[in-house]
Design a protein around this motif. Sequence first.
Motif, mmCIF file in Angstrom:
data_model
loop_
_atom_site.group_PDB
_atom_site.id
_atom_site.type_symbol
_atom_site.label_atom_id
_atom_site.label_comp_id
_atom_site.label_asym_id
_atom_site.label_seq_id
_atom_site.Cartn_x
_atom_site.Cartn_y
_atom_site.Cartn_z
ATOM 1 N N TYR A 118 0.843 -1.200 0.000
ATOM 2 C CA TYR A 118 0.000 0.000 0.000
ATOM 3 C C TYR A 118 0.872 1.242 0.000
ATOM 4 C CZ TYR A 118 -3.788 -3.196 1.182
ATOM 5 O OH TYR A 118 -4.695 -4.226 1.148
ATOM 6 N N LYS A 151 -4.220 -1.927 -9.496
ATOM 7 C CA LYS A 151 -4.702 -1.309 -8.270
ATOM 8 C C LYS A 151 -5.714 -2.213 -7.572
ATOM 9 C CE LYS A 151 -4.099 3.591 -9.427
ATOM 10 N NZ LYS A 151 -4.790 4.890 -9.638
ATOM 11 N N ASN A 153 -8.929 -1.831 -0.166
ATOM 12 C CA ASN A 153 -8.232 -0.724 0.490
ATOM 13 C C ASN A 153 -8.852 -0.412 1.845
ATOM 14 O OD1 ASN A 153 -6.471 -0.352 -1.668
ATOM 15 N ND2 ASN A 153 -7.779 1.166 -2.655
ATOM 16 N N PHE A 179 -7.045 -0.552 5.451
ATOM 17 C CA PHE A 179 -6.874 0.734 6.122
ATOM 18 C C PHE A 179 -7.489 0.723 7.512
ATOM 19 C CE2 PHE A 179 -7.934 5.158 7.111
ATOM 20 C CZ PHE A 179 -6.734 5.792 6.835
ATOM 21 N N VAL A 213 -11.057 6.447 4.764
ATOM 22 C CA VAL A 213 -9.938 6.090 3.891
ATOM 23 C C VAL A 213 -9.666 7.267 2.943
ATOM 24 C CG1 VAL A 213 -9.059 4.456 2.185
ATOM 25 C CG2 VAL A 213 -10.655 3.675 3.965
ATOM 26 N N TRP A 269 -5.027 7.287 -1.295
ATOM 27 C CA TRP A 269 -4.262 6.197 -0.674
ATOM 28 C C TRP A 269 -4.857 4.865 -1.117
ATOM 29 C CZ3 TRP A 269 -5.285 2.019 2.365
ATOM 30 C CH2 TRP A 269 -4.210 1.445 3.069
ATOM 31 N N GLY A 270 -3.981 3.876 -1.376
ATOM 32 C CA GLY A 270 -4.494 2.566 -1.768
ATOM 33 C C GLY A 270 -3.380 1.566 -1.997
ATOM 34 N N GLY A 271 -3.783 0.412 -2.491
ATOM 35 C CA GLY A 271 -2.828 -0.677 -2.654
ATOM 36 C C GLY A 271 -2.649 -1.124 -4.083
#
Length: 214
Positions: free
Chosen positions: A75, A113, A119, A123, A167, A171-173
Motif C-alpha cells: 500500500y 490497483k 483498500n 486501512f 480512507v 491512498w491505496g494498494g
Amino acid sequence: MKLSDIRREYSLNGLKRSELVANPIEQFNLWLEQAIQAGLADPTAMTVATVDEHGQPFQRIVLLKNVDDSGFVFYTNLGSRKAQHLQHNNKISLHFPWHTLERQVHVTGTVEKLSAMENMKYFTSRPKESQLAAWASKQSNRISARSILEGKYMELKAKFAEGEIPVPTFWGGYRIKVESIEFWQGGEHRLHDRFIYVKSENSEEDWDISRLAP
C-alpha cells in the motif's frame, strides 16, 4: 580496509532442485516463514523498483502486506513518486534481502490497483496513528520543515479524535501479478544456487523452473 577487500563466505545451506515445491508462491511463503521464525528484523521489507517516463530506475523499501496466488500486495500514497511511475509503466520488480539466512528472492511482474473494498479493509485494520499519517503526508512532495508534517498530523489527530477515520481517496494498494520469481541461496566459493520460476507457456497454472549460473 578497502571496500574491495570486504567479503565473506556463504556456507549456511545449499539449494537443490529437488527441495523446491512446484508453486513459487508456496516456496516464497516457506522461506518467509523461516525468515520470521529466525527472528530477522523486518522480514516483510522489500525493495520496490519502478522506472520513470525517462527510463530512470528508482528503488525504495516498503512492507509486503499480503501474498497469495493472485500476487504480492503493498500500500502507498497514490500520488507518490512510485505511484506516478506505475501509472506510466506498470512493470515492477521486488527484492527481499534476507542476508542472515544468506537468501534473496527477486520478483518481476506488473501491477494492478486494489479495489476500494480491499483498500478499506486494510486501512481500517491499521493503528490509528498510521491512519493519521496516511492523511498527513503528501508522499514525495517537497516540504520546508518537519514541523509542517508534525503540525498537520496533530491537526488531523484533533479533527478525528472522535469516530472513525475515513480512507483517503489518495491512498491505496497495488497487487503485483507475478511473471517470474527467483530464489537465491548463497554458496561457498561464490558458487551460489539460483532457481527461477517463469509462467509456463502451456498452462496458466504451471511454472517452468530453471537453474541459473551464479
